[in-house]
Design a protein around this motif. Structure first.
Motif, PDB file in Angstrom:
ATOM      1  N   LYS A   1      49.532  35.157  43.461  1.00 47.16           N
ATOM      2  CA  LYS A   1      48.079  35.008  43.590  1.00 47.16           C
ATOM      3  C   LYS A   1      47.360  36.104  42.821  1.00 47.16           C
ATOM      4  CE  LYS A   1      46.051  36.321  47.318  1.00 47.16           C
ATOM      5  NZ  LYS A   1      45.555  36.467  48.709  1.00 47.16           N
ATOM      6  N   LEU A   2      47.841  37.340  42.928  1.00 45.56           N
ATOM      7  CA  LEU A   2      47.225  38.455  42.215  1.00 45.56           C
ATOM      8  C   LEU A   2      47.283  38.248  40.701  1.00 45.56           C
ATOM      9  CD1 LEU A   2      45.933  41.267  42.364  1.00 45.56           C
ATOM     10  CD2 LEU A   2      48.251  42.229  42.355  1.00 45.56           C
ATOM     11  N   VAL A   3      48.438  37.810  40.216  1.00 49.69           N
ATOM     12  CA  VAL A   3      48.594  37.594  38.769  1.00 49.69           C
ATOM     13  C   VAL A   3      47.677  36.477  38.282  1.00 49.69           C
ATOM     14  CG1 VAL A   3      50.214  36.833  36.986  1.00 49.69           C
ATOM     15  CG2 VAL A   3      50.945  38.487  38.718  1.00 49.69           C
ATOM     16  N   ILE A   4      47.639  35.386  39.029  1.00 50.85           N
ATOM     17  CA  ILE A   4      46.831  34.234  38.600  1.00 50.85           C
ATOM     18  C   ILE A   4      45.343  34.572  38.626  1.00 50.85           C
ATOM     19  CG2 ILE A   4      46.160  31.879  39.197  1.00 50.85           C
ATOM     20  CD1 ILE A   4      49.012  31.458  40.231  1.00 50.85           C
ATOM     21  N   VAL A   5      44.886  35.203  39.713  1.00 53.20           N
ATOM     22  CA  VAL A   5      43.470  35.549  39.823  1.00 53.20           C
ATOM     23  C   VAL A   5      43.077  36.560  38.747  1.00 53.20           C
ATOM     24  CG1 VAL A   5      41.752  36.667  41.297  1.00 53.20           C
ATOM     25  CG2 VAL A   5      43.315  34.987  42.269  1.00 53.20           C
ATOM     26  N   ALA A   6      43.939  37.544  38.509  1.00 50.81           N
ATOM     27  CA  ALA A   6      43.649  38.543  37.467  1.00 50.81           C
ATOM     28  C   ALA A   6      43.581  37.880  36.093  1.00 50.81           C
ATOM     29  CB  ALA A   6      44.717  39.632  37.487  1.00 50.81           C
ATOM     30  N   ALA A   7      44.474  36.924  35.849  1.00 52.78           N
ATOM     31  CA  ALA A   7      44.458  36.230  34.555  1.00 52.78           C
ATOM     32  C   ALA A   7      43.180  35.419  34.379  1.00 52.78           C
ATOM     33  CB  ALA A   7      45.686  35.317  34.452  1.00 52.78           C
ATOM     34  N   VAL A   8      42.762  34.747  35.433  1.00 56.66           N
ATOM     35  CA  VAL A   8      41.529  33.954  35.362  1.00 56.66           C
ATOM     36  C   VAL A   8      40.324  34.860  35.131  1.00 56.66           C
ATOM     37  CG1 VAL A   8      39.971  32.483  36.699  1.00 56.66           C
ATOM     38  CG2 VAL A   8      42.433  32.041  36.730  1.00 56.66           C
TER      39      VAL A   8
ATOM     40  N   MET B   1      41.463  29.638  43.884  1.00 59.97           N
ATOM     41  CA  MET B   1      41.758  29.778  45.304  1.00 59.97           C
ATOM     42  C   MET B   1      41.750  28.431  46.022  1.00 59.97           C
ATOM     43  SD  MET B   1      42.582  32.798  45.970  1.00 59.97           S
ATOM     44  CE  MET B   1      42.611  32.554  47.737  1.00 59.97           C
ATOM     45  N   THR B   2      41.043  27.456  45.474  1.00 58.56           N
ATOM     46  CA  THR B   2      41.069  26.122  46.083  1.00 58.56           C
ATOM     47  C   THR B   2      42.485  25.558  46.065  1.00 58.56           C
ATOM     48  OG1 THR B   2      38.790  25.689  45.410  1.00 58.56           O
ATOM     49  CG2 THR B   2      40.140  23.779  45.956  1.00 58.56           C
ATOM     50  N   VAL B   3      43.144  25.704  44.922  1.00 55.39           N
ATOM     51  CA  VAL B   3      44.529  25.237  44.810  1.00 55.39           C
ATOM     52  C   VAL B   3      45.457  26.100  45.657  1.00 55.39           C
ATOM     53  CG1 VAL B   3      46.428  24.791  43.214  1.00 55.39           C
ATOM     54  CG2 VAL B   3      44.065  24.350  42.503  1.00 55.39           C
ATOM     55  N   VAL B   4      45.274  27.423  45.551  1.00 54.05           N
ATOM     56  CA  VAL B   4      46.138  28.340  46.299  1.00 54.05           C
ATOM     57  C   VAL B   4      45.992  28.124  47.803  1.00 54.05           C
ATOM     58  CG1 VAL B   4      46.575  30.771  46.840  1.00 54.05           C
ATOM     59  CG2 VAL B   4      46.161  30.069  44.475  1.00 54.05           C
ATOM     60  N   ALA B   5      44.750  27.984  48.277  1.00 53.12           N
ATOM     61  CA  ALA B   5      44.515  27.809  49.713  1.00 53.12           C
ATOM     62  C   ALA B   5      45.100  26.492  50.209  1.00 53.12           C
ATOM     63  CB  ALA B   5      43.013  27.858  50.009  1.00 53.12           C
ATOM     64  N   GLY B   6      44.963  25.423  49.415  1.00 52.00           N
ATOM     65  CA  GLY B   6      45.528  24.137  49.820  1.00 52.00           C
ATOM     66  C   GLY B   6      47.039  24.194  49.944  1.00 52.00           C
ATOM     67  N   LEU B   7      47.695  24.784  48.954  1.00 54.96           N
ATOM     68  CA  LEU B   7      49.151  24.903  49.006  1.00 54.96           C
ATOM     69  C   LEU B   7      49.599  25.825  50.136  1.00 54.96           C
ATOM     70  CD1 LEU B   7      49.957  25.199  45.185  1.00 54.96           C
ATOM     71  CD2 LEU B   7      50.240  23.195  46.665  1.00 54.96           C
ATOM     72  N   ASP B   8      48.873  26.927  50.326  1.00 51.27           N
ATOM     73  CA  ASP B   8      49.259  27.879  51.370  1.00 51.27           C
ATOM     74  C   ASP B   8      49.088  27.266  52.753  1.00 51.27           C
ATOM     75  OD1 ASP B   8      50.001  30.701  52.124  1.00 51.27           O
ATOM     76  OD2 ASP B   8      48.090  30.519  53.186  1.00 51.27           O
TER      77      ASP B   8
END
Length: 360
Positions: A152-159, A201-208
């Motif tokens: 999550k940290l890597v993806i959010v930082a990249a975005v 986070m929409t995708v991350v929250a749904g999967l989590d």
């Protein structure tokens, strides 16, 4: 042993197990859902309240700084000034913070209904045990949480990097802008960042949430023994229930036998069936006060003979009445004629016996 216990839990949890878990505060919950709602609330605050909040604070503190020479530094005046600053700040940020609090609450309510339980905060030895803490630290769940947080940290930082990089040249000029223009630029950039982060986070929250619900459901699974034990607790031990049925049947039999002496006639098979009927003038129909087969039938006959109740042998009628009428219930109309003949015969026999007794 723990792995063996987990392997034995092959059955889906019962509704009672799920309700007990909810009462203890053990619910499926994704922290990423809460994060998503808080970020959405922050976006709404920046979009709707940022300029108004900044203007209110700038106006108040600008006026205060412009009149520093008139501010008294005595203890009472300083306390009053401090209270005014706090009240002014709360007035400016009160609604935005209320929006953030409502967003955080909504993030919990959308995942599960309200939970009122002290179990999660109750002191337990397992929570302070070094061995239990070590197991939790190096468990599969901890590894999953670590990998998930890192991704999550890597993806959010990249975005965020992809969003900010095109505007990198503008960032150098921010210090040269007027405060009003600076606020507009920062607000636009913050909204872009939040929009990108929320999309991720929409995708991350749904999967989590799907993973957390799956993990929680797996924790609630039960073994066959647990299901049997739960059934025993809910319905009672089969041996105890059988004993209670036996006790109730015995009490019912004793009450039934106590009514045999008040019967008008006992119709028998002669030994396999016995039905005791009571009829008095004014009744709609004869009432069955006792019935039974084999040993109970023999006992009914013995009690009837001990108390002088007439015993009439009529096998077809005895079997029919035993199958058709319940204890303390009236006989059916289709049996009126046959029973009336027997009761009439009994009445005649009693009348003749009484006449012989009273004859001079």
């Amino acid at each position: 042993m723990a792995e063996q216990d987990d392997a034995e839990k092959s059955e889906d949890p019962t509704q009672r197990r799920l309700e007990e878990a909810h009462k203890k505060g053990d619910v499926a919950k994704s922290q990423e859902i809460n994060t998503w709602f808080v970020l959405s609330g922050a976006t709404l605050v920046i979009l709707a309240f940022a300029q108004g909040m900044a203007g209110t604070l700038a106006g108040y503190f600008g006026g205060m700084l412009g009149n520093l020479g008139a501010i008294s530094l005595s203890a009472p005046d300083t306390r009053g000034l401090f209270v005014q600053v706090i009240l002014a700040t709360l007035a400016a940020i009160g609604i935005p913070f209320a929006v953030l609090a409502a967003a955080a609450l909504a993030g919990n309510l959308i995942q599960h209904r309200l939970v009122w339980s002290l179990d999660p905060v109750t002191p337990k030895l397992s929570k302070i045990s070094p061995l239990a803490g070590f197991k939790r630290l190096f468990s599969a769940q901890s590894l999953v949480n670590f990998v998930k947080g890192l991704l999550k940290l890597v993806i959010v930082a990249a975005v965020m990097f992809l969003i900010v990089w095109p505007d990198r040249d503008r960032l150098d000029t921010l210090m040269t802008l007027d405060p009003a223009d600076l606020l507009t630029v920062v607000q636009a950039l913050a909204l872009k960042l939040l929009a990108g982060v929320i999309a991720v986070m929409t995708v991350v929250a749904g999967l989590d949430f799907a993973w957390q619900h799956h993990s929680w459901y797996q924790r609630q699974r039960m073994s066959l023994r647990e299901i049997k034990d739960e059934y025993k607790q809910a319905e009672g031990d089969p041996m105890i229930r059988a004993k209670l049925r036996q006790v109730r049947a015995e009490r019912s039999r004793k009450r039934m036998m106590a009514q045999v002496p008040q019967a008008t006639v006992v119709i028998t098979n002669p030994t396999h069936y016995a039905v005791a009927l009571r009829y008095t003038t004014g009744q709609n129909a004869p009432v069955c006060v006792a019935k039974g087969v084999d040993r109970i039938a023999l006992r009914i006959r013995e009690i009837a003979e001990e108390h002088g109740v007439p015993v009439v042998e009529n096998p077809p009628l005895a079997r029919t009445l035993h199958a058709a009428v319940d204890v303390d219930a009236e006989i059916a109309p289709e049996h009126y004629k046959a029973v009336a003949q027997i009761i009439g015969y009994v009445m005649q026999m009693k009348a003749r016996a009484a006449w012989r007794t009273n004859r001079p």
